[in-house]
Design an enzyme around this catalytic site. Structure first.
Site, short mmCIF file in Angstrom:
data_model
loop_
_atom_site.label_atom_id
_atom_site.label_comp_id
_atom_site.label_asym_id
_atom_site.label_seq_id
_atom_site.Cartn_x
_atom_site.Cartn_y
_atom_site.Cartn_z
N GLU A 109 0.85 -1.20 0.00
CA GLU A 109 0.00 0.00 0.00
C GLU A 109 0.88 1.24 0.00
OE1 GLU A 109 -2.46 1.57 -0.62
OE2 GLU A 109 -4.31 0.97 0.36
N ASP A 110 0.32 2.32 -0.53
CA ASP A 110 1.05 3.59 -0.50
C ASP A 110 0.99 4.21 0.90
OD1 ASP A 110 -1.70 3.96 -0.74
OD2 ASP A 110 -1.58 5.48 -2.32
N ASP A 113 -4.35 5.18 6.28
CA ASP A 113 -4.96 6.35 6.92
C ASP A 113 -5.92 5.83 7.99
OD1 ASP A 113 -5.65 9.10 7.10
OD2 ASP A 113 -7.19 8.93 5.60
N PHE A 163 -1.95 15.68 4.49
CA PHE A 163 -2.24 15.08 3.19
C PHE A 163 -1.01 15.19 2.30
CE2 PHE A 163 -4.05 14.40 -0.94
CZ PHE A 163 -4.95 13.38 -0.67
N ARG A 176 1.21 12.00 -8.90
CA ARG A 176 1.69 10.63 -8.67
C ARG A 176 3.12 10.46 -9.18
NH1 ARG A 176 -2.73 7.49 -7.11
NH2 ARG A 176 -4.70 7.93 -8.12
P1 IMP Z 1 -7.82 4.30 4.45
O1 IMP Z 1 -8.89 3.30 4.16
O2 IMP Z 1 -8.38 5.52 5.12
O3 IMP Z 1 -6.63 3.74 5.19
O4 IMP Z 1 -7.41 4.82 3.04
C1 IMP Z 1 -6.18 4.72 2.51
C2 IMP Z 1 -6.21 5.31 1.11
O5 IMP Z 1 -6.61 6.70 1.15
C3 IMP Z 1 -4.81 5.30 0.53
O6 IMP Z 1 -4.57 4.12 -0.19
C4 IMP Z 1 -4.83 6.53 -0.35
O7 IMP Z 1 -5.34 6.22 -1.62
C5 IMP Z 1 -5.78 7.49 0.33
N1 IMP Z 1 -5.04 8.46 1.17
C6 IMP Z 1 -5.05 8.54 2.51
N2 IMP Z 1 -4.25 9.54 2.95
C7 IMP Z 1 -3.71 10.10 1.83
C8 IMP Z 1 -2.77 11.18 1.62
O8 IMP Z 1 -2.24 11.83 2.55
N3 IMP Z 1 -2.46 11.45 0.34
C9 IMP Z 1 -2.98 10.76 -0.71
N4 IMP Z 1 -3.85 9.74 -0.56
C10 IMP Z 1 -4.22 9.42 0.70
MG MG Z 2 -4.68 3.99 -2.26
#
Ligand code: IMP
Ligand code: MG
Length: 190
Positions: A109-110, A113, A163, A176
């Site tokens: 995963e990138d 959050d 962010f 990206r």
């Molecule tokens: P989660 O389900 O809230 O953990 O969502 C994670 C996804 O939200 C990541 O795979 C990203 O695509 C997006 N995301 C969350 N925080 C960021 C950020 O700071 N920058 C860009 N994308 C984010």
């Molecule tokens: Mg993502």
């Protein structure tokens, strides 16, 4: 003397971006993660699963630091938000191309959050009978985490609740391609 205009910079030198990690710092850390995975997955049947699109850059760098026989596969998911709050509902947009039964899966995963996307993904993949599932994320933003139980096995960097963009991460599809990770200083200027 030349006058300064709004066009006086490139995408990579955009003054609206504040650098958080440069390409070299990222590369050093990704190498360390790859080395650790190489040690941990000797003799296993590794499949690295990238979550499109954000993890594409991290995953393709990481795989080249894993000195083992292995395969890759990709998934794409959409996480639904109720306003700005994640509902935890995740729709599979693109599924894996091959079964993972008996395989040792690492989801790349990138960023994590709330953790809800990965929680759903892990639950779904668990039903397919893999030997193991672990998580590798480049960035971990623990503050907004809703699923506090989510275990992050390989983590590049822990970051504050900001962010970030670049190295696969986007805002509205942009940035990206940045070779570094940064914060958008003023989103109204995008
Ligand atoms: P989660 O389900 O809230 O953990 O969502 C994670 C996804 O939200 C990541 O795979 C990203 O695509 C997006 N995301 C969350 N925080 C960021 C950020 O700071 N920058 C860009 N994308 C984010
Ligand atoms: Mg993502």
């Amino acid at each position: 003397m030349e006058t300064q205009t709004a066009q006086d910079h490139t995408e990579f030198s955009n003054p609206n971006l504040e650098k958080m990690f440069d390409a070299e710092e990222i590369s050093t850390r990704v190498k360390e993660l790859g080395k650790q995975i190489t040690e941990d997955y000797k003799g296993k049947d590794l499949v690295l699963v990238g979550v499109l699109k954000g993890s594409a850059v991290f995953m393709t760098d990481l795989m080249r630091e894993i000195d083992l026989p292995m395969e890759i596969d990709f998934m794409a998911v959409a996480s639904y938000k109720d306003g700005t709050v994640s509902t935890g509902d995740v729709e599979i947009i693109k599924d894996l191309m091959k079964p993972i039964r008996g395989k040792d899966v690492i989801i790349a995963e990138d960023i994590i959050d709330t953790g809800l996307t990965l929680t759903h993904l892990v639950d779904l993949l668990e039903t397919r009978g893999p030997n193991s599932i672990k998580i590798a994320t480049l960035l971990d933003k623990p503050e907004p985490r809703i699923n506090k139980e989510l275990k992050v096995d390989y983590r590049g960097f822990t970051i504050p609740n900001r962010f970030v963009v670049g190295y696969g991460l986007d805002v509205g599809g942009r940035f990206r391609n940045l070779p570094f990770i940064g914060v958008v200083k003023d989103p109204s200027l995008l």
